[in-house]
Design a protein around this motif. Sequence first.
Motif, PDB file in Angstrom:
ATOM      1  N   ILE A  52       0.855  -1.186   0.000  1.00 57.45           N
ATOM      2  CA  ILE A  52       0.000   0.000   0.000  1.00 57.45           C
ATOM      3  C   ILE A  52       0.891   1.236   0.000  1.00 57.45           C
ATOM      4  O   ILE A  52       1.736   1.400   0.865  1.00 57.45           O
ATOM      5  N   TYR A  61      -1.462   0.594   8.201  1.00 56.74           N
ATOM      6  CA  TYR A  61      -2.099  -0.005   7.041  1.00 56.74           C
ATOM      7  C   TYR A  61      -2.835  -1.279   7.427  1.00 56.74           C
ATOM      8  O   TYR A  61      -2.444  -1.973   8.361  1.00 56.74           O
ATOM      9  N   TYR A  79      -4.698  -3.136  11.732  1.00 55.20           N
ATOM     10  CA  TYR A  79      -3.704  -2.123  11.350  1.00 55.20           C
ATOM     11  C   TYR A  79      -2.314  -2.500  11.834  1.00 55.20           C
ATOM     12  O   TYR A  79      -2.143  -3.056  12.911  1.00 55.20           O
ATOM     13  N   ASN A  83       3.633  -1.467   5.447  1.00 49.86           N
ATOM     14  CA  ASN A  83       2.684  -1.319   4.343  1.00 49.86           C
ATOM     15  C   ASN A  83       2.708  -2.520   3.394  1.00 49.86           C
ATOM     16  O   ASN A  83       2.120  -2.490   2.327  1.00 49.86           O
ATOM     17  N   ALA A 100      -5.559   2.797   4.805  1.00 54.49           N
ATOM     18  CA  ALA A 100      -4.434   3.552   5.348  1.00 54.49           C
ATOM     19  C   ALA A 100      -5.004   4.595   6.299  1.00 54.49           C
ATOM     20  O   ALA A 100      -6.051   5.179   6.040  1.00 54.49           O
TER      21      ALA A 100
END
Length: 125
Positions: A52, A61, A79, A83, A100
């Motif tokens: 991401i 992320y 989360y 990423n 995000a």
Amino acid sequence: MAGVNWEKAYHDLEEHIEAIMRETSNLVNNASPKLKLNDVYITKTDSLDVIIDATGERMEYAIDLIDRKGKMETIKTGYQKSNTFSFDIPDGRYSITAYAKESAKDNSRVFEKISVNFKRVQSNE
């Protein structure tokens, strides 16, 4: 517009314009980046790898991976600071929702939904 002293108004503006420009420059240059999900990169080899790309401060992320044929439970990663995600999943059709957020802000969240056709590639083929 009678009664306006345009010459005085112009000189007053001249006196303040440098300070206004300096203040504007400070605001623009010191502003934190706006939260934005730029792109989601997907690589399909022996696993499904997702990266991401987002803009913001202290980012976190998450991914939701949904089997569109209903053979597998939905995977919700929660989360994390990284990423990059890697999934070892069977062949099939999947939808990926990439999230995000800025970790300092509880409710700042952007997301993008992507449909992925994933076909496992055998290493001897």
